[in-house]
Design an enzyme around this catalytic site. Structure first.
Site, PDB file in Angstrom:
ATOM      1  N   THR A 151       0.931  -1.276   0.001  1.00  0.00           N
ATOM      2  CA  THR A 151      -0.017  -0.136  -0.191  1.00  0.00           C
ATOM      3  C   THR A 151       1.370   1.160   0.071  1.00  0.00           C
ATOM      4  O   THR A 151       2.185   1.286   1.011  1.00  0.00           O
ATOM      5  CB  THR A 151      -0.521  -0.514   1.570  1.00  0.00           C
ATOM      6  OG1 THR A 151      -1.708  -1.367   1.300  1.00  0.00           O
ATOM      7  CG2 THR A 151      -1.640   1.266   1.111  1.00  0.00           C
ATOM      8  N   VAL A 180     -11.663  -6.478   2.075  1.00  0.00           N
ATOM      9  CA  VAL A 180     -11.174  -5.189   2.305  1.00  0.00           C
ATOM     10  C   VAL A 180     -10.571  -5.437   3.673  1.00  0.00           C
ATOM     11  O   VAL A 180     -10.057  -6.614   4.840  1.00  0.00           O
ATOM     12  CB  VAL A 180     -12.283  -4.193   2.348  1.00  0.00           C
ATOM     13  CG1 VAL A 180     -11.446  -3.014   3.313  1.00  0.00           C
ATOM     14  CG2 VAL A 180     -13.732  -4.087   1.838  1.00  0.00           C
ATOM     15  N   THR A 202       1.430  -0.544   5.795  1.00  0.00           N
ATOM     16  CA  THR A 202       1.068  -1.234   3.938  1.00  0.00           C
ATOM     17  C   THR A 202       0.985  -2.664   5.397  1.00  0.00           C
ATOM     18  O   THR A 202       2.660  -2.692   6.138  1.00  0.00           O
ATOM     19  CB  THR A 202       2.953  -0.642   3.491  1.00  0.00           C
ATOM     20  OG1 THR A 202       2.049  -1.818   2.685  1.00  0.00           O
ATOM     21  CG2 THR A 202       3.878  -0.725   4.681  1.00  0.00           C
ATOM     22  N   GLY A 203       0.892  -3.597   4.480  1.00  0.00           N
ATOM     23  CA  GLY A 203       1.176  -4.871   5.222  1.00  0.00           C
ATOM     24  C   GLY A 203      -0.233  -6.065   4.915  1.00  0.00           C
ATOM     25  O   GLY A 203      -0.610  -5.410   4.521  1.00  0.00           O
TER      26      GLY A 203
END
Ligand code: GLY
Length: 317
Positions: A151, A180, A202-203
């Protein structure tokens, strides 16, 4: 007054550089977020965000994005939006809505179309081919279909002391339709309070949501920790807790900035990020989890950058 910007992954760097120029000339924190994230969404070789992002298990590209204003706590978010050029801009526009500010699926896409956002087929031929190959590989072996969740998350501070946060992601490659991740979820994917600071993640969304790490980092900065102390404490403690109680911690990385432009990072995988403030020129760094719950941060090498450029543009047979 100081200004600053930090964002996840090497892919953020061109946008951070552009936004830093504006911030140093009294540009606005929210504009810096939108500029940075749009550059990543528009670049076809980044396969985890916007145009060129990898699709879900059915070959449909569903995207998630969020925007938060650290002065007012206004949040706008979209999840599972399709065929829309810049999900971050839709999320930002939604942050002005008092009600219905987090829209999913068709509701999000319809909102974008009704509000004049550009309609675009975001699935490139290259991304479609990568998807086809993965479908073939999964059929042949017992390979885990899930991969790739890089992301773009960004935090900015402007010279008026305002802060903002934003995220954009096409989520987990081969995700089930409607899945999601953390990116549009306040507290998990992002959080910002102009009186304290902000953090973004992010991840693996499924694991990030278990820890609400973006909020936890901001909370710890609010108690007086530096961004680096807050990142180290929140991320590595949660990594250990999750490993112990859930059996495994997925990959996750968080970046943070406080309201003086100081920044911090923590990660349980090799991770790159881009950062700039009124003291430091825009630069890309490499971070890794060190021993004793501390992050090892080093400047990126030209060799790493060359290999990255080659990897993201490698031909797909
Ligand atoms: N962190 C992005 C996702 O899991 O969807």
């Amino acid at each position: 007054m100081s200004w600053g910007m930090i964002a996840t992954w090497r892919m953020a760097h061109d946008g951070v550089t552009q936004a830093s120029e504006a911030l140093s000339n009294n540009g606005q924190a929210g504009d810096a977020i939108e500029t940075t994230i749009r550059t990543v969404e528009d670049y076809p070789y980044y396969k985890s965000v916007g145009f060129g992002g990898l699709p879900n298990a059915e070959g449909i590209l569903e995207m998630d994005a969020a925007f938060m204003d650290g002065d007012t706590f206004k949040i706008g978010a979209v999840a599972g939006i399709t065929d829309t050029k810049n999900p971050i801009s839709v999320a930002r526009k939604l942050s002005d809505e008092k009600f219905n500010s987090f829209r999913v699926g068709d509701g999000a896409t319809k909102y974008a179309m009704l509000n004049g956002f550009e309609r675009k087929n975001m699935l490139t031929q290259r991304a479609h081919r990568i998807w086809e190959k993965r479908v073939e590989e999964i059929a042949k072996s017992n390979l885990s279909p899930y991969d790739g969740h890089d992301t773009i998350g960004a935090i900015s501070l402007d010279t008026n002391g305002s802060m903002a946060a934003g995220t954009s992601s096409s989520g987990l490659f081969m995700k089930k339709p409607g899945r999601v991740g953390d990116s549009p979820l306040s507290g998990s994917g992002f959080y910002v309070d102009s009186e304290i600071g902000g953090a973004t993640a992010t991840g693996l969304g499924e694991d990030l949501m278990k820890g609400c790490l973006a909020y936890e980092i901001v909370r710890q900065m609010g108690e007086g920790k530096t961004p680096q102390e807050a990142c180290d404490q929140a991320v590595y403690t949660f990594h250990d807790t999750l490993t112990k109680r859930y059996g495994k911690a997925g990959a996750f990385s968080l970046v943070a900035m406080n309201n003086t432009g100081q920044w911090g990072v923590a990660t349980n995988v090799e991770f790159t990020f881009s950062v700039a403030n009124d003291q430091e020129k825009p630069a890309i760094y490499l971070a890794n989890m060190g021993e004793n719950h501390q992050t090892i941060i080093e400047p990126i090498t030209q060799e790493w950058l060359d290999a990255y450029e080659k990897r993201i543009k490698a031909p797909i047979d």
